[in-house]
Motif scaffolding. Sequence first.
Motif, PDB file in Angstrom:
ATOM      1  N   PHE A   1       0.835  -1.204   0.000  1.00 26.56           N
ATOM      2  CA  PHE A   1       0.000   0.000   0.000  1.00 26.56           C
ATOM      3  C   PHE A   1       0.871   1.256   0.000  1.00 26.56           C
ATOM      4  O   PHE A   1       0.630   2.199  -0.765  1.00 26.56           O
ATOM      5  CB  PHE A   1      -0.911  -0.017   1.225  1.00 26.56           C
ATOM      6  N   ALA A   2       1.911   1.266   0.849  1.00 33.00           N
ATOM      7  CA  ALA A   2       2.785   2.436   0.936  1.00 33.00           C
ATOM      8  C   ALA A   2       3.478   2.708  -0.399  1.00 33.00           C
ATOM      9  O   ALA A   2       3.574   3.861  -0.840  1.00 33.00           O
ATOM     10  CB  ALA A   2       3.822   2.234   2.036  1.00 33.00           C
ATOM     11  N   ASN A   3       3.967   1.648  -1.048  1.00 35.88           N
ATOM     12  CA  ASN A   3       4.622   1.815  -2.353  1.00 35.88           C
ATOM     13  C   ASN A   3       3.671   2.399  -3.381  1.00 35.88           C
ATOM     14  O   ASN A   3       4.048   3.266  -4.185  1.00 35.88           O
ATOM     15  CB  ASN A   3       5.154   0.465  -2.852  1.00 35.88           C
ATOM     16  N   GLU A   4       2.431   1.934  -3.364  1.00 35.74           N
ATOM     17  CA  GLU A   4       1.441   2.449  -4.315  1.00 35.74           C
ATOM     18  C   GLU A   4       1.169   3.931  -4.073  1.00 35.74           C
ATOM     19  O   GLU A   4       1.091   4.726  -5.008  1.00 35.74           O
ATOM     20  CB  GLU A   4       0.150   1.633  -4.194  1.00 35.74           C
ATOM     21  N   ILE A   5       1.035   4.321  -2.814  1.00 35.36           N
ATOM     22  CA  ILE A   5       0.775   5.728  -2.487  1.00 35.36           C
ATOM     23  C   ILE A   5       1.972   6.600  -2.867  1.00 35.36           C
ATOM     24  O   ILE A   5       1.814   7.707  -3.407  1.00 35.36           O
ATOM     25  CB  ILE A   5       0.450   5.891  -0.984  1.00 35.36           C
ATOM     26  N   LEU A   6       3.188   6.102  -2.608  1.00 33.80           N
ATOM     27  CA  LEU A   6       4.386   6.874  -2.943  1.00 33.80           C
ATOM     28  C   LEU A   6       4.509   7.123  -4.437  1.00 33.80           C
ATOM     29  O   LEU A   6       5.112   8.111  -4.861  1.00 33.80           O
ATOM     30  CB  LEU A   6       5.635   6.142  -2.433  1.00 33.80           C
ATOM     31  N   GLN A   7       3.934   6.233  -5.239  1.00 31.69           N
ATOM     32  CA  GLN A   7       3.961   6.413  -6.691  1.00 31.69           C
ATOM     33  C   GLN A   7       2.820   7.293  -7.186  1.00 31.69           C
ATOM     34  O   GLN A   7       2.648   7.485  -8.388  1.00 31.69           O
ATOM     35  CB  GLN A   7       3.893   5.050  -7.384  1.00 31.69           C
ATOM     36  N   GLY A   8       2.023   7.843  -6.261  1.00 31.23           N
ATOM     37  CA  GLY A   8       0.925   8.707  -6.659  1.00 31.23           C
ATOM     38  C   GLY A   8      -0.410   7.997  -6.769  1.00 31.23           C
ATOM     39  O   GLY A   8      -1.362   8.547  -7.319  1.00 31.23           O
ATOM     40  N   ALA A   9      -0.502   6.775  -6.271  1.00 30.64           N
ATOM     41  CA  ALA A   9      -1.736   5.980  -6.270  1.00 30.64           C
ATOM     42  C   ALA A   9      -2.341   5.800  -7.660  1.00 30.64           C
ATOM     43  O   ALA A   9      -3.545   5.961  -7.846  1.00 30.64           O
ATOM     44  CB  ALA A   9      -2.760   6.601  -5.323  1.00 30.64           C
ATOM     45  N   PRO A  10      -1.534   5.432  -8.675  1.00 27.56           N
ATOM     46  CA  PRO A  10      -2.078   5.316 -10.028  1.00 27.56           C
ATOM     47  C   PRO A  10      -3.116   4.210 -10.189  1.00 27.56           C
ATOM     48  O   PRO A  10      -4.010   4.310 -11.031  1.00 27.56           O
ATOM     49  CB  PRO A  10      -0.839   5.025 -10.890  1.00 27.56           C
ATOM     50  N   ARG A  11      -2.998   3.143  -9.387  1.00 26.31           N
ATOM     51  CA  ARG A  11      -3.931   2.021  -9.531  1.00 26.31           C
ATOM     52  C   ARG A  11      -4.973   1.971  -8.419  1.00 26.31           C
ATOM     53  O   ARG A  11      -6.037   1.403  -8.595  1.00 26.31           O
ATOM     54  CB  ARG A  11      -3.146   0.687  -9.561  1.00 26.31           C
ATOM     55  N   ILE A  12      -4.680   2.580  -7.284  1.00 27.29           N
ATOM     56  CA  ILE A  12      -5.608   2.514  -6.153  1.00 27.29           C
ATOM     57  C   ILE A  12      -6.403   3.811  -5.991  1.00 27.29           C
ATOM     58  O   ILE A  12      -7.286   3.904  -5.142  1.00 27.29           O
ATOM     59  CB  ILE A  12      -4.835   2.184  -4.855  1.00 27.29           C
ATOM     60  N   GLY A  13      -6.112   4.789  -6.838  1.00 31.77           N
ATOM     61  CA  GLY A  13      -6.798   6.079  -6.757  1.00 31.77           C
ATOM     62  C   GLY A  13      -8.317   5.980  -6.691  1.00 31.77           C
ATOM     63  O   GLY A  13      -8.950   6.621  -5.842  1.00 31.77           O
ATOM     64  N   PRO A  14      -8.955   5.186  -7.575  1.00 30.19           N
ATOM     65  CA  PRO A  14     -10.424   5.068  -7.517  1.00 30.19           C
ATOM     66  C   PRO A  14     -10.924   4.552  -6.171  1.00 30.19           C
ATOM     67  O   PRO A  14     -11.961   4.991  -5.680  1.00 30.19           O
ATOM     68  CB  PRO A  14     -10.736   4.074  -8.646  1.00 30.19           C
ATOM     69  N   HIS A  15     -10.176   3.632  -5.566  1.00 29.34           N
ATOM     70  CA  HIS A  15     -10.561   3.116  -4.245  1.00 29.34           C
ATOM     71  C   HIS A  15     -10.511   4.228  -3.199  1.00 29.34           C
ATOM     72  O   HIS A  15     -11.378   4.312  -2.327  1.00 29.34           O
ATOM     73  CB  HIS A  15      -9.613   1.999  -3.806  1.00 29.34           C
ATOM     74  N   LEU A  16      -9.473   5.057  -3.264  1.00 32.41           N
ATOM     75  CA  LEU A  16      -9.328   6.123  -2.275  1.00 32.41           C
ATOM     76  C   LEU A  16     -10.514   7.078  -2.338  1.00 32.41           C
ATOM     77  O   LEU A  16     -11.027   7.518  -1.307  1.00 32.41           O
ATOM     78  CB  LEU A  16      -8.023   6.888  -2.507  1.00 32.41           C
ATOM     79  N   LYS A  17     -10.935   7.388  -3.564  1.00 33.02           N
ATOM     80  CA  LYS A  17     -12.060   8.318  -3.721  1.00 33.02           C
ATOM     81  C   LYS A  17     -13.397   7.664  -3.387  1.00 33.02           C
ATOM     82  O   LYS A  17     -14.259   8.260  -2.746  1.00 33.02           O
ATOM     83  CB  LYS A  17     -12.086   8.848  -5.160  1.00 33.02           C
ATOM     84  N   ARG A  18     -13.563   6.424  -3.832  1.00 35.12           N
ATOM     85  CA  ARG A  18     -14.862   5.763  -3.690  1.00 35.12           C
ATOM     86  C   ARG A  18     -15.079   5.194  -2.296  1.00 35.12           C
ATOM     87  O   ARG A  18     -16.184   5.285  -1.747  1.00 35.12           O
ATOM     88  CB  ARG A  18     -14.975   4.638  -4.718  1.00 35.12           C
ATOM     89  N   ASP A  19     -14.034   4.598  -1.704  1.00 32.57           N
ATOM     90  CA  ASP A  19     -14.182   3.879  -0.435  1.00 32.57           C
ATOM     91  C   ASP A  19     -13.585   4.618   0.754  1.00 32.57           C
ATOM     92  O   ASP A  19     -14.239   4.792   1.781  1.00 32.57           O
ATOM     93  CB  ASP A  19     -13.533   2.493  -0.546  1.00 32.57           C
ATOM     94  N   LEU A  20     -12.321   5.044   0.624  1.00 30.57           N
ATOM     95  CA  LEU A  20     -11.628   5.624   1.769  1.00 30.57           C
ATOM     96  C   LEU A  20     -12.156   7.009   2.123  1.00 30.57           C
ATOM     97  O   LEU A  20     -12.406   7.306   3.291  1.00 30.57           O
ATOM     98  CB  LEU A  20     -10.122   5.679   1.495  1.00 30.57           C
TER      99      LEU A  20
END
Length: 211
Positions: free
Chosen positions: A119-138
């Motif tokens: 998760f930390a690696n994904e966020i450090l890269q700007g959340a290119p793949r998890i971005g929709p989850h952050l907006k929709r769920d988190l």
Amino acid sequence: MQHIPGDAAPTEDITMSRIQLRNRGRILDAALEVFSKHGFRGATLDQIADEAGLSKPNILYYFEGKEDIHVTLLDQLMDRWLAPLREVDPEGDPLEELMRYVHRKLEMSQEFPRESRLFANEILQGAPRIGPHLKRDLHPLVERTAALIQRWIDAGALAPVDPRHLIFSIWATTQHYADFEAQVGVLMDSTEVHSGARAHLDALFRRMLTP
């Protein structure tokens, strides 16, 4: 039970589904290990195949490619990662509910360090793949939790704090033990890390939040 010609035998179906399930699990576990060490950019399908003990074509039978595997892991991770925040009970004792959340997040850093680093690696890269989850769920979950914390503060059940910064502080202090595990391991005896962390964070947040 009569077997209809042309249909697969029931036992064969069960065996195949179990094999597929097992192989898919092996691939995801291997990918978690590789991604948590090397990040998305540094990881390769060859590394995942080697870690899983499967051939690269076998990997591609189950997944379209590296990104498909990574997104699958992130999807699973988000469900697990958000569960403790969803479990904060609006009817419970405010301080104890938040301390339970702190303790569970610390336990997760011990139980799931690879997932935390993924998760930390994904966020450090700007959340290119998890971005929709952050907006929709988190985002809506944090908004609801922050509003709940503010209601508890307004009712005098908690000391005044910024609810969102409180949530960020809980994440930072608990996930540190997973994301910086190598550094923590050098600086402290590993047998004392989590028991000491629990006592320290308990004292820290109780002192901060007690009215």
